[in-house]
Scaffold this motif. Structure first.
Motif, PDB file in Angstrom:
ATOM      1  N   THR A   9      -9.272   1.152   3.962  1.00 53.43           N
ATOM      2  CA  THR A   9      -8.037   0.470   3.574  1.00 53.43           C
ATOM      3  C   THR A   9      -8.296  -0.808   2.783  1.00 53.43           C
ATOM      4  O   THR A   9      -7.347  -1.394   2.248  1.00 53.43           O
ATOM      5  N   TYR A  10      -9.555  -1.252   2.703  1.00 50.78           N
ATOM      6  CA  TYR A  10      -9.864  -2.508   2.014  1.00 50.78           C
ATOM      7  C   TYR A  10     -10.117  -2.328   0.519  1.00 50.78           C
ATOM      8  O   TYR A  10     -10.110  -3.303  -0.228  1.00 50.78           O
ATOM      9  N   PHE A  11     -10.354  -1.103   0.063  1.00 56.32           N
ATOM     10  CA  PHE A  11     -10.642  -0.881  -1.351  1.00 56.32           C
ATOM     11  C   PHE A  11      -9.412  -1.213  -2.184  1.00 56.32           C
ATOM     12  O   PHE A  11      -8.281  -0.910  -1.801  1.00 56.32           O
ATOM     13  N   SER A  12      -9.649  -1.811  -3.350  1.00 51.38           N
ATOM     14  CA  SER A  12      -8.532  -2.267  -4.184  1.00 51.38           C
ATOM     15  C   SER A  12      -8.166  -1.287  -5.295  1.00 51.38           C
ATOM     16  O   SER A  12      -7.099  -1.418  -5.896  1.00 51.38           O
ATOM     17  N   ASP A  13      -9.017  -0.319  -5.564  1.00 49.33           N
ATOM     18  CA  ASP A  13      -8.763   0.641  -6.639  1.00 49.33           C
ATOM     19  C   ASP A  13      -7.653   1.607  -6.229  1.00 49.33           C
ATOM     20  O   ASP A  13      -7.676   2.190  -5.142  1.00 49.33           O
ATOM     21  N   LEU A  14      -6.677   1.800  -7.108  1.00 48.13           N
ATOM     22  CA  LEU A  14      -5.520   2.635  -6.768  1.00 48.13           C
ATOM     23  C   LEU A  14      -5.893   4.102  -6.595  1.00 48.13           C
ATOM     24  O   LEU A  14      -5.332   4.794  -5.735  1.00 48.13           O
ATOM     25  N   ASP A  15      -6.826   4.598  -7.381  1.00 48.15           N
ATOM     26  CA  ASP A  15      -7.248   5.991  -7.238  1.00 48.15           C
ATOM     27  C   ASP A  15      -7.898   6.221  -5.874  1.00 48.15           C
ATOM     28  O   ASP A  15      -7.701   7.267  -5.242  1.00 48.15           O
ATOM     29  N   LEU A  16      -8.666   5.241  -5.422  1.00 44.54           N
ATOM     30  CA  LEU A  16      -9.311   5.359  -4.116  1.00 44.54           C
ATOM     31  C   LEU A  16      -8.276   5.254  -2.998  1.00 44.54           C
ATOM     32  O   LEU A  16      -8.360   5.970  -1.992  1.00 44.54           O
ATOM     33  N   ALA A  17      -7.304   4.382  -3.179  1.00 45.21           N
ATOM     34  CA  ALA A  17      -6.220   4.289  -2.198  1.00 45.21           C
ATOM     35  C   ALA A  17      -5.464   5.620  -2.123  1.00 45.21           C
ATOM     36  O   ALA A  17      -5.078   6.069  -1.033  1.00 45.21           O
ATOM     37  N   ASP A  18      -5.250   6.243  -3.274  1.00 43.58           N
ATOM     38  CA  ASP A  18      -4.596   7.557  -3.304  1.00 43.58           C
ATOM     39  C   ASP A  18      -5.392   8.588  -2.510  1.00 43.58           C
ATOM     40  O   ASP A  18      -4.823   9.404  -1.774  1.00 43.58           O
ATOM     41  N   LYS A  19      -6.702   8.552  -2.674  1.00 40.15           N
ATOM     42  CA  LYS A  19      -7.546   9.496  -1.939  1.00 40.15           C
ATOM     43  C   LYS A  19      -7.381   9.319  -0.438  1.00 40.15           C
ATOM     44  O   LYS A  19      -7.290  10.297   0.314  1.00 40.15           O
ATOM     45  N   THR A  20      -7.359   8.067   0.002  1.00 43.79           N
ATOM     46  CA  THR A  20      -7.190   7.808   1.431  1.00 43.79           C
ATOM     47  C   THR A  20      -5.828   8.280   1.907  1.00 43.79           C
ATOM     48  O   THR A  20      -5.703   8.908   2.969  1.00 43.79           O
ATOM     49  N   PHE A  21      -4.800   7.983   1.130  1.00 48.85           N
ATOM     50  CA  PHE A  21      -3.450   8.425   1.504  1.00 48.85           C
ATOM     51  C   PHE A  21      -3.400   9.946   1.613  1.00 48.85           C
ATOM     52  O   PHE A  21      -2.816  10.497   2.566  1.00 48.85           O
ATOM     53  N   GLU A  22      -3.989  10.628   0.654  1.00 44.41           N
ATOM     54  CA  GLU A  22      -3.984  12.088   0.682  1.00 44.41           C
ATOM     55  C   GLU A  22      -4.665  12.628   1.931  1.00 44.41           C
ATOM     56  O   GLU A  22      -4.251  13.652   2.490  1.00 44.41           O
ATOM     57  N   LYS A  23      -5.716  11.943   2.381  1.00 43.48           N
ATOM     58  CA  LYS A  23      -6.432  12.389   3.581  1.00 43.48           C
ATOM     59  C   LYS A  23      -5.546  12.324   4.819  1.00 43.48           C
ATOM     60  O   LYS A  23      -5.747  13.085   5.774  1.00 43.48           O
ATOM     61  N   THR A  24      -4.555  11.416   4.818  1.00 47.35           N
ATOM     62  CA  THR A  24      -3.631  11.383   5.957  1.00 47.35           C
ATOM     63  C   THR A  24      -2.661  12.557   5.911  1.00 47.35           C
ATOM     64  O   THR A  24      -2.134  12.969   6.953  1.00 47.35           O
TER      65      THR A  24
ATOM     66  N   THR B 276      -3.476  15.643   4.501  1.00 52.80           N
ATOM     67  CA  THR B 276      -4.200  16.910   4.619  1.00 52.80           C
ATOM     68  C   THR B 276      -4.842  17.110   5.975  1.00 52.80           C
ATOM     69  O   THR B 276      -5.315  18.214   6.280  1.00 52.80           O
ATOM     70  N   GLY B 277      -4.905  16.060   6.790  1.00 53.09           N
ATOM     71  CA  GLY B 277      -5.552  16.163   8.084  1.00 53.09           C
ATOM     72  C   GLY B 277      -7.008  15.763   8.075  1.00 53.09           C
ATOM     73  O   GLY B 277      -7.668  15.792   9.123  1.00 53.09           O
ATOM     74  N   ASP B 278      -7.541  15.414   6.900  1.00 55.60           N
ATOM     75  CA  ASP B 278      -8.919  14.911   6.867  1.00 55.60           C
ATOM     76  C   ASP B 278      -9.034  13.611   7.666  1.00 55.60           C
ATOM     77  O   ASP B 278     -10.096  13.291   8.193  1.00 55.60           O
ATOM     78  N   ILE B 279      -7.948  12.851   7.716  1.00 58.64           N
ATOM     79  CA  ILE B 279      -7.807  11.753   8.664  1.00 58.64           C
ATOM     80  C   ILE B 279      -6.834  12.225   9.723  1.00 58.64           C
ATOM     81  O   ILE B 279      -5.724  12.658   9.409  1.00 58.64           O
ATOM     82  N   ARG B 280      -7.224  12.175  10.982  1.00 58.61           N
ATOM     83  CA  ARG B 280      -6.420  12.728  12.063  1.00 58.61           C
ATOM     84  C   ARG B 280      -5.035  12.082  12.108  1.00 58.61           C
ATOM     85  O   ARG B 280      -4.871  10.911  11.806  1.00 58.61           O
ATOM     86  N   SER B 281      -4.058  12.856  12.511  1.00 57.57           N
ATOM     87  CA  SER B 281      -2.678  12.374  12.496  1.00 57.57           C
ATOM     88  C   SER B 281      -2.497  11.150  13.385  1.00 57.57           C
ATOM     89  O   SER B 281      -1.694  10.265  13.072  1.00 57.57           O
ATOM     90  N   GLN B 282      -3.253  11.050  14.487  1.00 51.07           N
ATOM     91  CA  GLN B 282      -3.099   9.894  15.365  1.00 51.07           C
ATOM     92  C   GLN B 282      -3.616   8.614  14.725  1.00 51.07           C
ATOM     93  O   GLN B 282      -3.273   7.508  15.154  1.00 51.07           O
ATOM     94  N   ASP B 283      -4.438   8.755  13.677  1.00 54.21           N
ATOM     95  CA  ASP B 283      -4.948   7.593  12.953  1.00 54.21           C
ATOM     96  C   ASP B 283      -4.200   7.355  11.636  1.00 54.21           C
ATOM     97  O   ASP B 283      -4.287   6.267  11.063  1.00 54.21           O
ATOM     98  N   GLY B 284      -3.499   8.361  11.167  1.00 53.15           N
ATOM     99  CA  GLY B 284      -2.887   8.278   9.844  1.00 53.15           C
ATOM    100  C   GLY B 284      -1.923   7.125   9.681  1.00 53.15           C
ATOM    101  O   GLY B 284      -1.893   6.456   8.637  1.00 53.15           O
ATOM    102  N   GLY B 285      -1.122   6.845  10.708  1.00 54.17           N
ATOM    103  CA  GLY B 285      -0.113   5.795  10.597  1.00 54.17           C
ATOM    104  C   GLY B 285      -0.706   4.424  10.373  1.00 54.17           C
ATOM    105  O   GLY B 285      -0.287   3.693   9.463  1.00 54.17           O
ATOM    106  N   TRP B 286      -1.708   4.066  11.185  1.00 56.34           N
ATOM    107  CA  TRP B 286      -2.270   2.721  11.024  1.00 56.34           C
ATOM    108  C   TRP B 286      -3.136   2.614   9.769  1.00 56.34           C
ATOM    109  O   TRP B 286      -3.264   1.523   9.199  1.00 56.34           O
ATOM    110  N   VAL B 287      -3.701   3.731   9.323  1.00 61.09           N
ATOM    111  CA  VAL B 287      -4.429   3.702   8.055  1.00 61.09           C
ATOM    112  C   VAL B 287      -3.459   3.420   6.904  1.00 61.09           C
ATOM    113  O   VAL B 287      -3.729   2.584   6.027  1.00 61.09           O
ATOM    114  N   ILE B 288      -2.320   4.090   6.895  1.00 64.21           N
ATOM    115  CA  ILE B 288      -1.312   3.833   5.864  1.00 64.21           C
ATOM    116  C   ILE B 288      -0.819   2.390   5.948  1.00 64.21           C
ATOM    117  O   ILE B 288      -0.608   1.726   4.926  1.00 64.21           O
TER     118      ILE B 288
END
Length: 334
Positions: free
Chosen positions: A210-225, A227-239
């Motif tokens: 969540t600390y990366f400033s690049d928008l493309d990288l932020a998009d990748k992290t968001f997408e992982k929430t 697709t399930g690559d980031i578990r649903s129980q963690d997705g909310g606080w990551v977003i």
């Protein structure tokens, strides 16, 4: 009444009172030189109360900034933790501003110099935590080049083996290195997360994303929430972390508002409140108006009370910027 003039006063002696104290400008100024005479809890409440009244509007922002600058010799971790939180909040009104970074370096530098990067033998745990706190503030808000360079040098080592350095220093390295990192650093964190089975380390690595400033990288992290690559129980606080990041908040809010129904369907009910957790950090007036308009049309019954509180605080934080930004810039010498 008093029999003689008062040089200085601390109204909440001991810091135990469940009330806030607002000092007139002259009394507050006198306390700058008296901080060493106060107990840690008194210093803590003085700082927090003054920030609360700055947000509320009865204390000008330059008075808070002047008080904060007087804490440059502070030694208590709890006080530094509070100070760093408010400095982060204050910095949202002047993002990536060299004048603000210089102010931070002047304030934090003496403590960084004192604690250094390496813990001493038999060092107190609170001193270790203090080191991690001030290094993070010095590197992220102070944009200190030497600190950033050292964090970047250690970043891949710490991602691969968090025990390679002190645990609190490792957290600082991850925060500073990611904030100044790119795709190589991002991929290293993702790889380590996917290979790690330690829940505590997984949380640290997800927070790092969540600390990366690049928008493309932020998009990748968001997408992982999604697709399930980031578990649903963690997705909310990551977003929530992505939304609190000033470099990515506007972009990620666009994604959140667009994918709102999908997110509500994916995230466990107990964690959906994280979708509004970072609204007060989103202080850009245009962004805040979009947020307010969205929730004017979108019900969120599962976290209605939290949403109401967050929207109210967001309005206050936006108001602070609109009211005090010019005064803050003048204080910083812009």
């Amino acid at each position: 009444t008093f029999d003689s003039p008062i040089d200085w006063v601390i109204a909440n002696a001991g810091g135990h009172g469940f009330y806030r104290v607002r000092y007139e400008a002259d009394l507050l100024s006198e306390l700058h030189a008296r901080l060493a005479d106060l107990d840690p809890l008194e210093r803590f409440t003085l700082l927090d109360d003054t920030w609360a009244f700055t947000v509320e509007g009865s204390v000008p922002v330059d008075e808070f900034a002047g008080l904060a600058a007087a804490f440059r010799d502070e030694t208590e971790h709890a006080v530094w933790q509070m100070l760093s939180t408010h400095l982060l909040e204050l910095g949202r009104y002047v993002p990536n501003d060299e004048h603000y970074a210089a102010y931070i370096r002047e304030l934090v530098g003496p403590t960084v110099e004192r604690v250094g990067w390496e813990p001493e033998e038999d060092e107190a745990d609170l001193t270790r935590r203090l080191r991690g706190q001030v290094l993070t503030t010095y590197g992220r808000l102070g944009m200190d080049r030497a600190t950033i360079t050292k964090a970047q040098d250690l970043f891949h080592t710490v991602v691969a083996d968090p025990s390679a350095v002190d645990a609190e220093v490792a957290l600082a390295v991850l925060a500073i290195g990611a904030a100044n990192g790119g795709e190589d650093e991002y991929d290293a964190v993702v790889k380590a997360y996917e290979a790690n089975t330690n829940p505590q380390q997984q949380v640290r690595l997800l927070r790092t994303l969540t600390y990366f400033s690049d928008l493309d990288l932020a998009d990748k992290t968001f997408e992982k929430t999604l697709t399930g690559d980031i578990r649903s129980q963690d997705g909310g606080w990551v977003i929530a972390g992505l939304m609190a990041n000033q470099s990515t908040s506007d972009h990620i809010w666009n994604r959140v508002s667009r994918d709102w129904k999908r997110l509500v369907g994916l995230l466990p009910p107990a964690t959906q409140r994280y979708l509004v957790h970072s609204l007060p950090a989103m202080v850009n007036p245009g962004l805040a108006r979009r947020v307010q308009a969205f929730f004017g049309e979108t019900e969120f019954p599962i976290a209605a009370k939290s949403l109401s509180q967050k929207l109210e605080l967001q309005e206050a934080m936006v108001g602070l910027g609109e009211r005090e930004r010019d005064r803050l810039e003048s204080f910083l010498g812009r």
